[in-house]
Design a protein around this motif. Structure first.
Motif, PDB file in Angstrom:
ATOM      1  N   THR A   1       7.562  64.339  73.285  1.00 26.77           N
ATOM      2  CA  THR A   1       6.822  63.276  74.429  1.00 26.77           C
ATOM      3  C   THR A   1       6.108  62.602  73.489  1.00 26.77           C
ATOM      4  O   THR A   1       5.009  62.951  73.381  1.00 26.77           O
ATOM      5  CB  THR A   1       6.325  64.081  75.603  1.00 26.77           C
ATOM      6  N   PHE A   2       5.995  61.608  73.653  1.00 24.94           N
ATOM      7  CA  PHE A   2       4.960  60.670  73.006  1.00 24.94           C
ATOM      8  C   PHE A   2       4.210  60.024  74.100  1.00 24.94           C
ATOM      9  O   PHE A   2       4.365  59.227  75.205  1.00 24.94           O
ATOM     10  CB  PHE A   2       5.361  59.059  71.837  1.00 24.94           C
ATOM     11  N   GLU A   3       2.532  60.380  74.033  1.00 21.81           N
ATOM     12  CA  GLU A   3       1.787  60.313  75.528  1.00 21.81           C
ATOM     13  C   GLU A   3       1.350  58.194  75.463  1.00 21.81           C
ATOM     14  O   GLU A   3       1.103  57.938  76.849  1.00 21.81           O
ATOM     15  CB  GLU A   3       0.771  60.438  75.164  1.00 21.81           C
ATOM     16  N   ASP A   4       1.503  57.948  74.514  1.00 26.98           N
ATOM     17  CA  ASP A   4       1.040  56.787  74.466  1.00 26.98           C
ATOM     18  C   ASP A   4       1.989  55.564  75.252  1.00 26.98           C
ATOM     19  O   ASP A   4       2.382  54.827  76.125  1.00 26.98           O
ATOM     20  CB  ASP A   4       0.682  55.575  73.101  1.00 26.98           C
ATOM     21  N   THR A   5       3.350  55.772  74.595  1.00 28.24           N
ATOM     22  CA  THR A   5       4.737  55.189  75.358  1.00 28.24           C
ATOM     23  C   THR A   5       5.141  55.955  76.048  1.00 28.24           C
ATOM     24  O   THR A   5       6.077  55.533  77.187  1.00 28.24           O
ATOM     25  CB  THR A   5       5.118  55.064  74.157  1.00 28.24           C
ATOM     26  N   GLN A   6       5.258  57.100  76.545  1.00 30.44           N
ATOM     27  CA  GLN A   6       5.642  57.806  77.751  1.00 30.44           C
ATOM     28  C   GLN A   6       7.423  57.911  77.720  1.00 30.44           C
ATOM     29  O   GLN A   6       7.938  58.300  77.904  1.00 30.44           O
ATOM     30  CB  GLN A   6       5.606  57.373  79.302  1.00 30.44           C
TER      31      GLN A   6
END
Length: 123
Positions: free
Chosen positions: A81-86
């Motif tokens: 999971t990429f926190e900036d793009t969700q």
């Protein structure tokens, strides 16, 4: 600790076998409160500032900040999971993924995962 792989004769272009190379042990702090998650990594070759290497992680939840990297999963399964793009992606054998420098991500590794990666130095 990073070390260049030197298990084969440097006169050969063969760098080794991605499934047999022993990696340097690394432990990541678990993101789900279970102590640490075992992992390993090894730089196989430095090519004009780009690094080719292997990385693996045992099942668990870890996180970190990425570098510019493209990797191919050789074995195992995980969710990233990429926190900036969700965005959340599922990766497994054969997955090819592009990471962008500076992204914070969470890895949920379900089966011991091993990947081969090419990363670029920070600019």
């Amino acid at each position: 600790m990073r070390r260049a792989l030197s298990i084969v004769n440097r006169m050969s272009q063969l760098l080794g076998n991605a499934f047999e190379i022993q990696l340097d042990a690394v432990n990541y702090e678990s993101r789900d409160g279970d102590g640490t998650v075992g992992a390993g990594r090894l730089v196989i070759e430095d090519l004009a500032g780009a690094r080719v290497g292997l990385w693996e992680a045992e099942p668990g939840v870890i996180g970190g900040v990425t570098t510019d990297e493209v990797f191919v999963v050789l074995e195992g399964r995980a969710e990233v999971t990429f926190e900036d793009t969700q965005e959340t992606i599922q990766v497994g054998p054969g997955s090819i993924v592009r990471l962008k420098a500076g992204q914070t991500n969470i890895w949920r590794t379900f089966e011991r995962l091993r990947k081969v990666a090419v990363s670029l130095p920070a600019s």
